[in-house]
Scaffold this active site. Structure first.
Site, mmCIF file in Angstrom:
data_model
loop_
_atom_site.group_PDB
_atom_site.id
_atom_site.type_symbol
_atom_site.label_atom_id
_atom_site.label_comp_id
_atom_site.label_asym_id
_atom_site.label_seq_id
_atom_site.Cartn_x
_atom_site.Cartn_y
_atom_site.Cartn_z
ATOM 1 N N ASP A 277 0.851 -1.190 0.000
ATOM 2 C CA ASP A 277 0.000 0.000 0.000
ATOM 3 C C ASP A 277 0.896 1.254 0.000
ATOM 4 O O ASP A 277 2.113 1.183 0.202
ATOM 5 C CB ASP A 277 -0.961 -0.030 1.203
ATOM 6 C CG ASP A 277 -2.208 0.834 0.970
ATOM 7 O OD1 ASP A 277 -2.177 1.712 0.098
ATOM 8 O OD2 ASP A 277 -3.216 0.618 1.681
ATOM 9 N N GLU A 477 -10.508 6.893 4.416
ATOM 10 C CA GLU A 477 -9.458 6.357 5.294
ATOM 11 C C GLU A 477 -9.509 6.972 6.688
ATOM 12 O O GLU A 477 -10.565 7.247 7.222
ATOM 13 C CB GLU A 477 -8.078 6.519 4.629
ATOM 14 C CG GLU A 477 -8.003 5.752 3.303
ATOM 15 C CD GLU A 477 -6.607 5.684 2.734
ATOM 16 O OE1 GLU A 477 -5.700 5.241 3.439
ATOM 17 O OE2 GLU A 477 -6.423 6.052 1.563
HETATM 18 C C1 BGC Z 1 -5.186 3.021 0.470
HETATM 19 C C2 BGC Z 1 -5.450 2.004 -0.610
HETATM 20 C C3 BGC Z 1 -5.295 2.613 -1.966
HETATM 21 C C4 BGC Z 1 -3.940 3.263 -2.091
HETATM 22 C C5 BGC Z 1 -3.692 3.925 -3.421
HETATM 23 C C6 BGC Z 1 -3.927 3.789 0.236
HETATM 24 O O1 BGC Z 1 -3.812 4.859 1.116
HETATM 25 O O2 BGC Z 1 -5.121 2.372 1.713
HETATM 26 O O3 BGC Z 1 -6.717 1.441 -0.447
HETATM 27 O O4 BGC Z 1 -5.469 1.646 -2.950
HETATM 28 O O5 BGC Z 1 -3.805 4.235 -1.078
HETATM 29 O O6 BGC Z 1 -4.392 5.096 -3.549
HETATM 30 C C1 BGC Z 2 -4.054 7.874 -0.516
HETATM 31 C C2 BGC Z 2 -3.729 8.383 -1.844
HETATM 32 C C3 BGC Z 2 -3.835 9.868 -1.732
HETATM 33 C C4 BGC Z 2 -2.821 10.366 -0.719
HETATM 34 C C5 BGC Z 2 -2.931 11.823 -0.500
HETATM 35 C C6 BGC Z 2 -2.976 8.312 0.439
HETATM 36 O O1 BGC Z 2 -3.111 7.743 1.678
HETATM 37 O O2 BGC Z 2 -4.212 6.513 -0.576
HETATM 38 O O3 BGC Z 2 -4.515 7.827 -2.843
HETATM 39 O O4 BGC Z 2 -3.658 10.501 -2.954
HETATM 40 O O5 BGC Z 2 -2.922 9.694 0.496
HETATM 41 O O6 BGC Z 2 -1.810 12.295 0.178
#
Ligand code: BGC
Ligand code: BGC
Length: 589
Positions: A277, A477
């Site tokens: 991730d 998230e």
């Molecule tokens: C998330 C994932 C996601 C990835 C890419 C992460 O922060 O936990 O679910 O696929 O970012 O954006």
């Molecule tokens: C997410 C990404 C997002 C980023 C922003 C990550 O945790 O998964 O998809 O663009 O945070 O900083």
């Protein structure tokens, strides 16, 4: 020779992978194991120079402008660069297409997974995934970081809406359907697109629902609750899997060799590859080199790297340190070969070597009416009717006056939630097509019905019926973690005022999880849980006015007591049990 049941490559294809592997330098192999966020790639020619295996667009990363055609141009450009690398290995481009191709302006937005859980309809879920794949392929993209197989146990978790259900069986059933829809089924020769089951393992089990937290349970529970859906996804042929930020009994999954290698790749026979991730391996150790060593030896095959050059832990640093680790014998070359083999096989299985570019003609299908029709059907089937006193619903299309109240009644962003255009989502007109509930009601009622709307009750107290629409603000998230799941004082006040008018009150709730309803429950004559329905608000009006029967059933326990929110505890004395949902007959026009 390795024999594959699921990834099922023909002998000739297997040979192609082995031939390539023999020709690859160590640096080229490590390149395949590297996935860089488009925003972190300061120089796109690095794709060719380093032979990068994958590029992603994270939730906040778009091409120069957010138009389907620009997405396509950008992806094609990246693909051309990959084909110019010494061995011309095609690139795998990934996005979080988690409820439709949701980063792209104008794409159809489906209900989030919790709503699909309420439909309990695997055929429909498979269809949503097929539509999502088509919209992704239109923009040149083959890989969706979906479905999420979290079995969310505690609704305080900000990702509860990404989970189909708190029931592992339902998650497995719908997750497998999504995999079939995206890829085309375990038996098809060439996959349509690539699914990514996430987040392995136990993301939905953390203590108090803390995002990226610690799942504390014995192994039998871990297997029964959290592992079970992965068996189904693997049976459906899922080609990739994302590791979880979370820990199991204090050990981070990204460094969990037993779960990533022994259980997943050994016992479960998973033959695809594991991607890490977003900057997740960085959490394994303050020393990046050590973090890389732990992740790769534990079984991570591809590493997702968001940071740009100049920042710590960027992809150049990753490539340099991993090469050192191999040269020092701290990471075995056989482990590298295994990772690269898994990645290359997936690319073969997707037909990327023959057709690295998708047909341009698909572009006009992004957000197409027939795709919206599927989403509308999902919305209809996802609504759960919790209360309907004196048969208030369905509403009559010939009512004299219907009043809608609450910002959410006319706000596409609130309907869609997080992971919509931007990572966190936002209120307002987030995307350019779609129907709010207000618009939907207006186009449903007869010519003599007055439909009014206000954020408060102004102008509505004499209506035949008041429809109050409440919503959680968009989130994704950890930003969505909550300690208190009560409706706000403002929301309770709105329903109370509607009640005080003496008119019948229908409350529609947009939320990523069950909330504690307080007085809004008694103050409503009818109550509909609509989850995060997405762009096709017409599906809600279809049910409210009886063009469609409510058939949705709660995909998870709805807690009553703020002290017992976790499903296992709430189940003893719930507000509603999982599976609850009322219905009524459709009404003739
Ligand atoms: C998330 C994932 C996601 C990835 C890419 C992460 O922060 O936990 O679910 O696929 O970012 O954006
Ligand atoms: C997410 C990404 C997002 C980023 C922003 C990550 O945790 O998964 O998809 O663009 O945070 O900083």
């Amino acid at each position: 020779m390795v024999c594959l049941a699921v990834s099922g490559l023909a002998a000739g294809e297997e040979k192609r992978v082995e031939d390539l592997l023999r020709q690859m330098t160590l640096q080229e192999k490590l390149g395949q194991m590297t996935q860089v966020d488009l925003g972190a790639l300061k120089d796109r020619t690095d794709i060719a120079r380093l032979g990068l295996g994958s590029v992603l667009c994270g939730g906040n990363t778009d091409p120069e402008n957010n138009e389907p055609a620009t997405w396509r141009r950008t992806v094609v450009q990246c693909q051309q660069l990959a084909l110019q690398s010494r061995l011309g290995i095609p690139l795998l481009f990934g996005v979080d297409a988690v409820h439709g191709h949701n980063n792209v302006l104008g794409a159809v937005i489906f209900p989030h997974q919790i709503g699909l859980g309420a439909t309990r309809n695997p055929r429909l879920v498979e269809e949503t995934a097929r539509v999502t794949a088509r919209e992704m392929l239109a923009t040149g993209i083959h890989w969706a970081f979906a479905p999420c197989l979290a079995v969310a146990q505690d609704p305080r978790w900000g990702r509860t809406y990404e989970s189909y259900s708190d029931d592992p069986e339902l998650v497995g059933q719908l997750g497998a359907a999504a995999v079939r829809g995206l890829q085309g089924g375990a038996r098809v020769r060439t996959w349509r697109a690539l699914a990514c089951a996430k987040h392995y393992l136990g993301d939905g089990g953390t203590t108090e629902g803390v995002d990226q937290g610690n799942t504390e349970c014995d192994e039998a529970t871990l297997r029964r609750v959290h592992l079970a859906p992965y068996r189904e996804a693997i049976r459906a042929g899922v080609g990739s899997l994302m590791a979880s930020y979370s820990s199991w009994n204090g050990v981070k999954l990204h460094g969990h060799r037993y779960l990533l290698t022994d259980v997943l790749k050994g016992e479960l026979g998973f033959e695809g590859f594991v991607v890490s991730d977003w900057a997740a391996i960085d959490q394994l150790s303050p020393n990046y080199k050590e973090a890389i060593e732990r992740a790769i030896t534990a079984g991570v095959d591809m590493v997702m790297i968001p940071n740009g050059p100049g920042q710590p832990n960027n992809y150049l640093e990753f490539l340099r340190l991993l090469a050192e680790l191999v040269n020092e014998g701290r990471v075995a070359e056989s482990r590298i070969d295994d990772a690269v083999r898994r990645i290359l096989r997936t690319k073969v299985r997707l037909g990327l070597f023959e057709r690295p570019m998708t047909p341009e003609g698909l572009l006009s299908r992004v957000g197409a009416p027939e795709h919206r029709a599927v989403a509308r059907q999902c919305v209809r089937e996802s609504l759960v009717l919790l209360k309907n006193e004196r048969g208030l619903l369905p509403l009559s299309k010939r009512a004299r006056h219907i009043h809608l109240v609450g910002q959410a009644a006319d706000d596409l962003g609130l309907q869609c939630g997080g992971w919509t255009i931007s990572w966190q989502g936002s209120t307002g007109a987030v995307t350019r097509a779609g129907t709010t509930l207000l618009q939907a009601v207006r186009s449903t009622v007869g010519p003599r019905t007055r439909v009014t709307y206000s954020r408060d009750l102004a102008g509505g107290t004499a209506a035949d019926v008041i429809v109050v629409v409440l919503a959680e603000p968009p989130y994704a998230e950890m930003m969505g973690d909550r300690k208190d799941l009560s409706l706000s004082a403002e929301q309770l006040g709105l329903v109370r005022e509607a009640r005080a008018s003496g008119r019948p009150v229908v409350t529609v709730l947009y939320s990523g999880r069950p909330l504690l309803l307080g007085s809004a429950w008694e103050d409503s004559d009818a109550f509909v849980a609509a989850w995060l329905p997405g762009t096709e608000g017409q599906g809600i009006a279809d049910v409210l006015f009886g063009d469609a029967r409510p058939t949705g059933r709660l995909p998870r326990v709805w807690p009553k007591d703020p002290r017992h929110l976790r499903s296992s505890e709430a189940a003893a004395d719930p507000m509603f049990p999982r599976g609850f949902g009322l219905t009524y007959r459709t009404r003739g026009r």
